[in-house]
Design a protein around this motif. Structure first.
Motif, PDB file in Angstrom:
ATOM      1  N   ARG A 247       0.840  -1.208   0.000  1.00  7.10           N
ATOM      2  CA  ARG A 247       0.000   0.000   0.000  1.00  7.10           C
ATOM      3  C   ARG A 247       0.872   1.254   0.000  1.00  7.10           C
ATOM      4  NH1 ARG A 247      -3.175  -1.095   4.895  1.00  7.10           N
ATOM      5  NH2 ARG A 247      -3.737  -3.226   4.452  1.00  7.10           N
ATOM      6  N   VAL A 248       0.536   2.166  -0.896  1.00  9.07           N
ATOM      7  CA  VAL A 248       1.250   3.443  -0.969  1.00  9.07           C
ATOM      8  C   VAL A 248       0.230   4.577  -0.902  1.00  9.07           C
ATOM      9  CG1 VAL A 248       3.258   2.587  -2.259  1.00  9.07           C
ATOM     10  CG2 VAL A 248       1.227   3.328  -3.512  1.00  9.07           C
ATOM     11  N   GLU A 249       0.738   5.773  -0.583  1.00 14.96           N
ATOM     12  CA  GLU A 249      -0.143   6.951  -0.565  1.00 14.96           C
ATOM     13  C   GLU A 249       0.537   8.072  -1.335  1.00 14.96           C
ATOM     14  OE1 GLU A 249      -0.590   7.395   3.619  1.00 14.96           O
ATOM     15  OE2 GLU A 249       1.373   8.311   3.890  1.00 14.96           O
TER      16      GLU A 249
ATOM     17  N   GLY B 268       4.290  12.010  -6.175  1.00 13.12           N
ATOM     18  CA  GLY B 268       4.799  10.632  -6.184  1.00 13.12           C
ATOM     19  C   GLY B 268       4.048   9.817  -5.159  1.00 13.12           C
ATOM     20  N   VAL B 269       4.651   8.744  -4.697  1.00 12.63           N
ATOM     21  CA  VAL B 269       4.014   7.933  -3.648  1.00 12.63           C
ATOM     22  C   VAL B 269       5.044   7.564  -2.589  1.00 12.63           C
ATOM     23  CG1 VAL B 269       2.287   6.905  -5.199  1.00 12.63           C
ATOM     24  CG2 VAL B 269       4.451   5.715  -4.816  1.00 12.63           C
ATOM     25  N   ARG B 270       4.534   7.249  -1.406  1.00  7.97           N
ATOM     26  CA  ARG B 270       5.387   6.679  -0.347  1.00  7.97           C
ATOM     27  C   ARG B 270       4.627   5.522   0.278  1.00  7.97           C
ATOM     28  NH1 ARG B 270       4.764  11.773   3.681  1.00  7.97           N
ATOM     29  NH2 ARG B 270       2.531  11.534   4.006  1.00  7.97           N
ATOM     30  N   ILE B 271       5.359   4.662   0.982  1.00  8.54           N
ATOM     31  CA  ILE B 271       4.729   3.526   1.659  1.00  8.54           C
ATOM     32  C   ILE B 271       3.748   4.083   2.685  1.00  8.54           C
ATOM     33  CG2 ILE B 271       5.154   1.474   3.107  1.00  8.54           C
ATOM     34  CD1 ILE B 271       6.408   1.173   0.356  1.00  8.54           C
ATOM     35  N   ALA B 272       2.504   3.579   2.643  1.00  8.45           N
ATOM     36  CA  ALA B 272       1.447   4.114   3.513  1.00  8.45           C
ATOM     37  C   ALA B 272       1.586   3.583   4.945  1.00  8.45           C
ATOM     38  CB  ALA B 272       0.090   3.719   2.946  1.00  8.45           C
ATOM     39  N   ASP B 273       0.989   4.341   5.884  1.00  7.38           N
ATOM     40  CA  ASP B 273       0.858   3.879   7.272  1.00  7.38           C
ATOM     41  C   ASP B 273      -0.431   3.077   7.395  1.00  7.38           C
ATOM     42  OD1 ASP B 273       3.168   4.828   8.449  1.00  7.38           O
ATOM     43  OD2 ASP B 273       2.346   6.868   8.569  1.00  7.38           O
TER      44      ASP B 273
END
Ligand code: PRP
Ligand code: URA
Length: 210
Positions: free
Chosen positions: A48-50, A63-68
């Motif tokens: 999952r990314v956000e 862009g995206v980062r790894i989601a919490d």
């Protein structure tokens, strides 16, 4: 349950050396880590990314980062430990929890002898690492354990599996959000519950006989 068998010449090449009875422990350990990095690429497709806004030297962009909450990596001791480094290299922000399981070599039943995991896994994406899916007893028990703690989706990454074990896991976890990523699906299990052609005892080949 989804099953994905990695199909890549580099994976098959490294697996061939891994299977070879003459491959010594230090080379075996290095290969498990390398294979893990390749399998992790497949196994983390659903991570999952956000969205995140950033500015490049040229313009703003998204862009995206790894989601919490951060993904949880769970190597199954002992042999799964050999896969951990390859996985955290690719997913450095993940947390790591541990499950210790040993298969009784006569009954082939797994027992859990250690557990160091968050009490509540609600909403967590979990990645289980175990090189061998033989009868499937260990992996099915490990995944059931995580689902009972609230994990929403679980991806298991295994280097080798036997069709009998894969069918068992599928039957046990029918209808659950589970993905299994394999380096190869071998021919069968032998009378002692070993994968054929397999690679022997993964834990012993990684760490020696204890
Ligand atoms: C091996 C392997 C799996 C299990 C697979 O572990 O790493 O965890 O057997 O067998 P199954 O699918 O029939 O349950 P083992 O119990 O030998 O422990 P180890 O990792 O400490 O060597
Ligand atoms: N565990 C292993 O390490 N190897 C097998 O072939 C089966 C179970």
């Amino acid at each position: 349950m989804r099953v994905h068998v990695a199909d890549h010449p580099l994976i098959t090449h490294k697996l061939t050396v891994l299977r070879d009875v003459d491959t010594p422990s230090p080379v075996f350990r290095a290969l498990v880590e390398e294979l893990m990095t390749l399998l992790a690429y497949e196994g983390t497709r659903g991570v999952r990314v956000e969205p995140i806004d950033i500015v490049t030297p040229v313009s703003p962009t998204t862009g995206v980062r790894i989601a919490d909450p951060k993904p949880l990596i769970v190597p199954i001791l002992r042999a799964g430990l050999g896969m951990l480094e390859g996985m955290v290299k690719l997913l450095p922000s993940a947390e790591v929890g541990f499950l210790g399981m040993a298969r009784n070599e006569e009954t082939l039943e797994p027992t859990t002898y250690a557990e160091r995991l968050p009490d509540d896994l609600s909403d967590r994406q979990c990645f289980v690492l175990d090189p061998m899916l033989a009868t499937g007893g260990s992996l099915a028990a490990a995944i059931e354990f995580l689902l009972k703690r609230g994990a929403t989706d679980v991806t298991a990454i295994c280097i080798l599996a036997a069709p009998e074990g894969l069918a068992f896991v599928e039957e046990q976890l029918h209808g659950q959000d589970v993905t299994i990523v394999l380096g190869a699906l071998d021919e069968r299990l032998n009378e002692q519950g070993y994968i054929v052609p397999g690679l022997g005892d993964a834990g012993d080949r990684l760490y020696g006989t204890v």
